[in-house]
Scaffold this motif. Structure first.
Motif, PDB file in Angstrom:
ATOM      1  N   SER A 123       0.838  -1.203   0.000  1.00 46.70           N
ATOM      2  CA  SER A 123       0.000   0.000   0.000  1.00 46.70           C
ATOM      3  C   SER A 123       0.872   1.251   0.000  1.00 46.70           C
ATOM      4  O   SER A 123       2.105   1.190   0.083  1.00 46.70           O
ATOM      5  N   LEU A 124       0.180   2.379  -0.096  1.00 40.93           N
ATOM      6  CA  LEU A 124       0.815   3.696  -0.050  1.00 40.93           C
ATOM      7  C   LEU A 124       0.473   4.364   1.270  1.00 40.93           C
ATOM      8  O   LEU A 124      -0.678   4.334   1.716  1.00 40.93           O
ATOM      9  N   ALA A 125       1.487   4.950   1.915  1.00 41.45           N
ATOM     10  CA  ALA A 125       1.261   5.810   3.081  1.00 41.45           C
ATOM     11  C   ALA A 125       1.976   7.122   2.816  1.00 41.45           C
ATOM     12  O   ALA A 125       3.096   7.137   2.298  1.00 41.45           O
ATOM     13  N   ILE A 126       1.315   8.220   3.128  1.00 41.77           N
ATOM     14  CA  ILE A 126       1.928   9.544   2.933  1.00 41.77           C
ATOM     15  C   ILE A 126       2.226  10.135   4.296  1.00 41.77           C
ATOM     16  O   ILE A 126       1.314  10.518   5.035  1.00 41.77           O
ATOM     17  N   VAL A 164       6.129  14.200   6.985  1.00 42.29           N
ATOM     18  CA  VAL A 164       7.523  14.645   6.888  1.00 42.29           C
ATOM     19  C   VAL A 164       8.232  14.012   5.696  1.00 42.29           C
ATOM     20  O   VAL A 164       8.793  14.699   4.846  1.00 42.29           O
ATOM     21  N   PHE A 165       8.210  12.685   5.618  1.00 43.71           N
ATOM     22  CA  PHE A 165       8.996  11.977   4.616  1.00 43.71           C
ATOM     23  C   PHE A 165       8.244  11.719   3.317  1.00 43.71           C
ATOM     24  O   PHE A 165       8.794  11.141   2.381  1.00 43.71           O
ATOM     25  N   GLY A 166       6.987  12.150   3.239  1.00 44.64           N
ATOM     26  CA  GLY A 166       6.252  12.018   1.998  1.00 44.64           C
ATOM     27  C   GLY A 166       5.772  10.598   1.749  1.00 44.64           C
ATOM     28  O   GLY A 166       5.567   9.818   2.676  1.00 44.64           O
ATOM     29  N   PRO A 167       5.600  10.231   0.464  1.00 43.96           N
ATOM     30  CA  PRO A 167       5.042   8.912   0.154  1.00 43.96           C
ATOM     31  C   PRO A 167       6.010   7.789   0.499  1.00 43.96           C
ATOM     32  O   PRO A 167       7.229   7.921   0.347  1.00 43.96           O
ATOM     33  N   ALA A 168       5.462   6.671   0.948  1.00 40.81           N
ATOM     34  CA  ALA A 168       6.242   5.488   1.276  1.00 40.81           C
ATOM     35  C   ALA A 168       5.469   4.260   0.827  1.00 40.81           C
ATOM     36  O   ALA A 168       4.239   4.238   0.834  1.00 40.81           O
ATOM     37  N   VAL A 169       6.214   3.245   0.434  1.00 42.81           N
ATOM     38  CA  VAL A 169       5.623   1.958   0.083  1.00 42.81           C
ATOM     39  C   VAL A 169       5.566   1.123   1.354  1.00 42.81           C
ATOM     40  O   VAL A 169       6.574   0.962   2.048  1.00 42.81           O
ATOM     41  N   LEU A 191       4.055   5.266  -7.841  1.00 46.14           N
ATOM     42  CA  LEU A 191       3.955   6.393  -6.911  1.00 46.14           C
ATOM     43  C   LEU A 191       4.703   7.612  -7.427  1.00 46.14           C
ATOM     44  O   LEU A 191       4.257   8.750  -7.252  1.00 46.14           O
ATOM     45  N   THR A 192       5.863   7.398  -8.031  1.00 45.51           N
ATOM     46  CA  THR A 192       6.640   8.540  -8.518  1.00 45.51           C
ATOM     47  C   THR A 192       6.049   9.132  -9.794  1.00 45.51           C
ATOM     48  O   THR A 192       6.181  10.330 -10.048  1.00 45.51           O
ATOM     49  N   ASP A 193       5.379   8.308 -10.606  1.00 42.67           N
ATOM     50  CA  ASP A 193       4.817   8.793 -11.864  1.00 42.67           C
ATOM     51  C   ASP A 193       3.459   9.463 -11.681  1.00 42.67           C
ATOM     52  O   ASP A 193       3.074  10.310 -12.496  1.00 42.67           O
ATOM     53  N   VAL A 194       2.716   9.074 -10.649  1.00 44.18           N
ATOM     54  CA  VAL A 194       1.349   9.580 -10.465  1.00 44.18           C
ATOM     55  C   VAL A 194       1.260  10.307  -9.128  1.00 44.18           C
ATOM     56  O   VAL A 194       0.927   9.712  -8.098  1.00 44.18           O
ATOM     57  N   PRO A 195       1.574  11.605  -9.086  1.00 49.13           N
ATOM     58  CA  PRO A 195       1.544  12.343  -7.821  1.00 49.13           C
ATOM     59  C   PRO A 195       0.141  12.512  -7.261  1.00 49.13           C
ATOM     60  O   PRO A 195      -0.017  12.874  -6.089  1.00 49.13           O
ATOM     61  N   GLU A 196      -0.888  12.258  -8.089  1.00 48.43           N
ATOM     62  CA  GLU A 196      -2.264  12.418  -7.608  1.00 48.43           C
ATOM     63  C   GLU A 196      -2.720  11.260  -6.722  1.00 48.43           C
ATOM     64  O   GLU A 196      -3.790  11.326  -6.120  1.00 48.43           O
ATOM     65  N   LEU A 197      -1.929  10.194  -6.646  1.00 48.36           N
ATOM     66  CA  LEU A 197      -2.309   9.053  -5.817  1.00 48.36           C
ATOM     67  C   LEU A 197      -2.355   9.473  -4.351  1.00 48.36           C
ATOM     68  O   LEU A 197      -1.368   9.943  -3.789  1.00 48.36           O
ATOM     69  N   ALA A 198      -3.495   9.298  -3.725  1.00 48.79           N
ATOM     70  CA  ALA A 198      -3.647   9.599  -2.301  1.00 48.79           C
ATOM     71  C   ALA A 198      -3.757   8.327  -1.479  1.00 48.79           C
ATOM     72  O   ALA A 198      -3.294   8.276  -0.334  1.00 48.79           O
ATOM     73  N   LEU A 203      -7.453   5.708  -4.602  1.00 49.93           N
ATOM     74  CA  LEU A 203      -8.107   6.995  -4.368  1.00 49.93           C
ATOM     75  C   LEU A 203      -7.168   8.090  -4.843  1.00 49.93           C
ATOM     76  O   LEU A 203      -5.970   8.077  -4.531  1.00 49.93           O
ATOM     77  N   LEU A 204      -7.688   9.040  -5.599  1.00 47.10           N
ATOM     78  CA  LEU A 204      -6.897  10.136  -6.156  1.00 47.10           C
ATOM     79  C   LEU A 204      -7.201  11.434  -5.419  1.00 47.10           C
ATOM     80  O   LEU A 204      -8.280  11.607  -4.837  1.00 47.10           O
ATOM     81  N   LYS A 205      -6.266  12.353  -5.495  1.00 52.68           N
ATOM     82  CA  LYS A 205      -6.450  13.682  -4.923  1.00 52.68           C
ATOM     83  C   LYS A 205      -5.842  14.686  -5.885  1.00 52.68           C
ATOM     84  O   LYS A 205      -4.655  14.621  -6.186  1.00 52.68           O
TER      85      LYS A 205
END
Length: 646
Positions: free
Chosen positions: A507-510, A513-518, A580-587, A609-611
């Motif tokens: 999954s993705l966690a934002i 501080v450190f931004g997106p993470a796998v 994750l790096t190609d699609v910044p809209e991924l929330a 889910l997009l943002k």
């Protein structure tokens, strides 16, 4: 400004203490006495409009009366006066200021006023709420620690003033010294990244201890931490944990920075003992020598509990030992000597096994015995260590009677521990540090080497956002994953699927501080789950590290670190990283898989889910990453003397 002007905190020629008073309880008075008591050789100027003399030192009523410009100022006045004082110091030409005023009184407008007053003069501010700094070798104690600190080669960098004071006081009682001690406080200007940047090139600092609660700027911190960890061992102790996933992301950042994370103040200093004295390890194994089988078994058990593997002696070593020990007592591991073993026997056994290629570390344990002076045994250990090519660690199992032996070993550069468990802990920390140093050198590119259909992915995202739908339908979510080579099963579901069916979730966690993470989550048959995280972009080495930290080995009987299941998981992790790096809209992104098998992994649960990007955002997915990827777009081929070079 990075590390500019930070040297004035540690080696000033003159110090002004603003707000010192006659009251014995005054912070300014304490600071004045600590600076004078440490033997500071520069000039000290107390500043207070009410007094002419403080502790026998001439006191000035205002800054404009000072006979010279103070390079460092210590401000002990109320928060509302700080910006005005900093402006005056800047006009005089001062370069650094420590603000002791309480952080709680420094609301946003006062912080901005202080920074606005400092920036035209390039004056650096430490604090507010700082407990000060120390440079013991330069007899500087501009801190609230009454006894100061012993000189040494370790830098202590703490956000909490109370923790910095407590650790310094404890270290002095243990004979541990410091090159620098810094209590950051509120960090409105000088933060942990600035100090790490400075300490990375400080010739007097050989190791860095960092006690952190907050990381204000991820990229700045990661850049400084990676630079520091390349040059010297850097350890971090984090307080204020707030949940499993945030802690997993923080742990991933520490590993990528090449630092070593510890979880207690005891581990903090035992790790320094290990990292500063043990040569690099390759994890081959550990041999244990002890006077008596019990202490040796304690060490072997601790080694196995921490993931170490049994170490067998070579035939050559067994042959040598058979001439020194009774055959009936030669049960390995450990190598058990008699309880009253002599110093000579210790030395002979060490000589016999120290060249054994089955291990790269030798742990020598001596339990207190009245039959043989511990100093003689320690001298024998030191003599054998000088002739050995492997790492030697020692444990002196007892009380004050063994202090001479510990001191002899420590003076010779041999780690001396008080228990077998602490020695094994130090050894495992060294192995973790080596692994993290390998991760430090990984700089994966942002562009995937796999064949992906970015245009198709962007069309799906743009269409969803254009329709005003942030929640992507299951069909389009599967199509988005397919564009990156992630397959879904025949009938995937979005959420409501039995947990028994899901063995693995990516999954993705934002993180704020450190931004997106796998995020990798693995569920075992016993109901236990393990979670690990990785900061994108990933490569195969980083993905394998995620799997290792996910507790995969031993958690699920159907998955083993050496089989193709791990390779399947790692490849999916890489594909998700590029998504994750190609699609910044991924929330939000969550992909559930059954247990990996011989066939390609297929998702059975998909949620996307997009943002939409904010108007002031560029839309570049790389901008939100904590670690910049390798800039392969800057590579070019040139011709040099008739040859084509990259």
């Amino acid at each position: 400004m990075s590390a500019r002007n930070l040297q004035y905190f540690f080696s000033p020629q003159s110090i002004a203490i603003i707000g010192a008073s006659e009251r014995a309880t005054s912070i300014g008075t304490c600071m004045l006495r600590h600076i004078a008591g440490a033997g500071f050789t520069g000039r000290v100027f107390p500043v207070n409009p009410k007094y002419d003399l403080l502790d026998g030192i001439k006191t000035f009523h205002s800054l404009d009366q000072l006979p010279e410009t103070p390079e460092l100022a210590v401000i002990c006045t109320p928060a509302a006066t700080v910006s005005r004082i900093i402006g005056q110091l800047g006009d005089l030409g001062s370069k650094a200021a420590i603000v002791l005023s309480d952080t709680a009184d420094f609301h946003d407008s006062l912080q901005q006023a202080a920074l606005h007053a400092a920036r035209p003069h390039m004056l650096r501010i430490l604090g507010p709420g700082s407990a000060g700094i120390m440079t013991p070798a330069a007899w500087l104690n501009a801190s609230l620690v009454a006894g100061g600190a012993l000189p040494g080669r370790i830098a202590l960098l703490a956000e909490s003033g109370a923790l910095a004071c407590g650790l310094t006081d404890w270290a002095s009682s243990q004979g541990i010294g410091f090159s620098k001690v810094v209590a950051l406080g509120g960090s409105i200007d000088v933060d942990v990244g600035d100090m790490l940047d400075f300490l990375a090139s400080d010739v007097d600092t050989h190791a860095i201890l960092l006690c952190a609660e907050h990381i204000p700027h991820a990229r700045k911190f990661m850049s400084a931490a990676r630079a520091a960890a390349r040059n010297k061992p850097t350890l971090i102790l984090r307080s204020g944990l707030s949940g499993t996933v945030p802690d997993a992301i923080f742990d991933a950042a520490v590993r990528r920075a090449g630092m070593l994370r510890v979880f207690s103040t005891d581990d903090l200093f035992s790790a320094v003992e290990s990292l500063s004295r043990i040569r690099p390890l390759d994890g081959r194994g550990l041999l244990v020598i002890s006077n008596g089988r019990g202490p040796g078994l304690m060490a072997c058990d601790a080694w196995m509990r921490n993931g170490g593997k049994p170490t067998a002696l070579s035939t050559d070593s067994v042959g040598k030992l058979s001439q020194l020990l009774p055959v009936e007592k030669m049960e390995f591991p450990p190598i058990a000597l008699p309880a009253n073993a002599s110093a000579q026997l210790y030395g002979q056994v060490m000589e016999a096994v120290s060249v054994d290629h089955g291990a790269d570390a030798l742990l020598v344990i001596h339990a207190s015995s009245a039959l043989e002076p511990c100093a003689d045994i320690a001298n024998a250990v030191v003599a054998a260590a000088k002739r050995s090519g492997c790492n030697i660690l020692s444990v002196w199992l007892g009380g004050k009677s063994l202090e001479p032996a510990r001191r002899i070993c420590a003076d010779a550069g041999i780690p001396a521990y008080i228990s077998p468990e602490s020695a094994v802990c130090g050894l495992m920390q060294m192995l973790d540090f080596k692994c993290n140093q390998n991760l430090l050198m990984q700089v994966p590119p942002a562009v995937s080497a796999d064949i992906v259909d970015r245009e198709a992915a962007h069309r799906i995202v743009e269409a969803a956002l254009r329709d005003g739908s942030q929640r992507v339908s299951l069909t389009k979510s599967c199509a988005l994953l397919a564009a990156y080579g992630i397959k879904a099963g025949d009938q995937p579901q979005e959420r409501d699927l039995s947990l028994d069916t899901i063995a693995l979730t990516i999954s993705l966690a934002i993180d704020p501080v450190f931004g997106p993470a796998v995020i990798l989550k693995l569920s075992g048959k016993n109901g236990r789950t393990e979670t690990s995280a990785g900061l994108p972009p990933l490569n195969m080495v980083l993905a394998q590290d995620m799997v290792a930290h996910g507790g995969l080995a031993g958690l699920n009987e159907g998955i083993h670190e050496s089989d193709s299941s791990v390779d399947q998981i790692c490849r999916v992790l890489l594909k998700v990283s590029h998504l994750l790096t190609d699609v910044p809209e991924l929330a939000e992104l969550e992909i559930g898989f059954p247990q990996p098998g011989v066939k390609e992994m297929c998702a059975v649960r998909v949620h996307v889910l997009l943002k939409p990007n904010k108007p002031n955002e560029t839309g570049d997915g790389l901008q939100r990453l904590a670690i910049c990827p390798y800039p392969n777009e800057l590579e070019e081929t040139i011709s040099w003397q008739g040859r084509r070079c990259c």
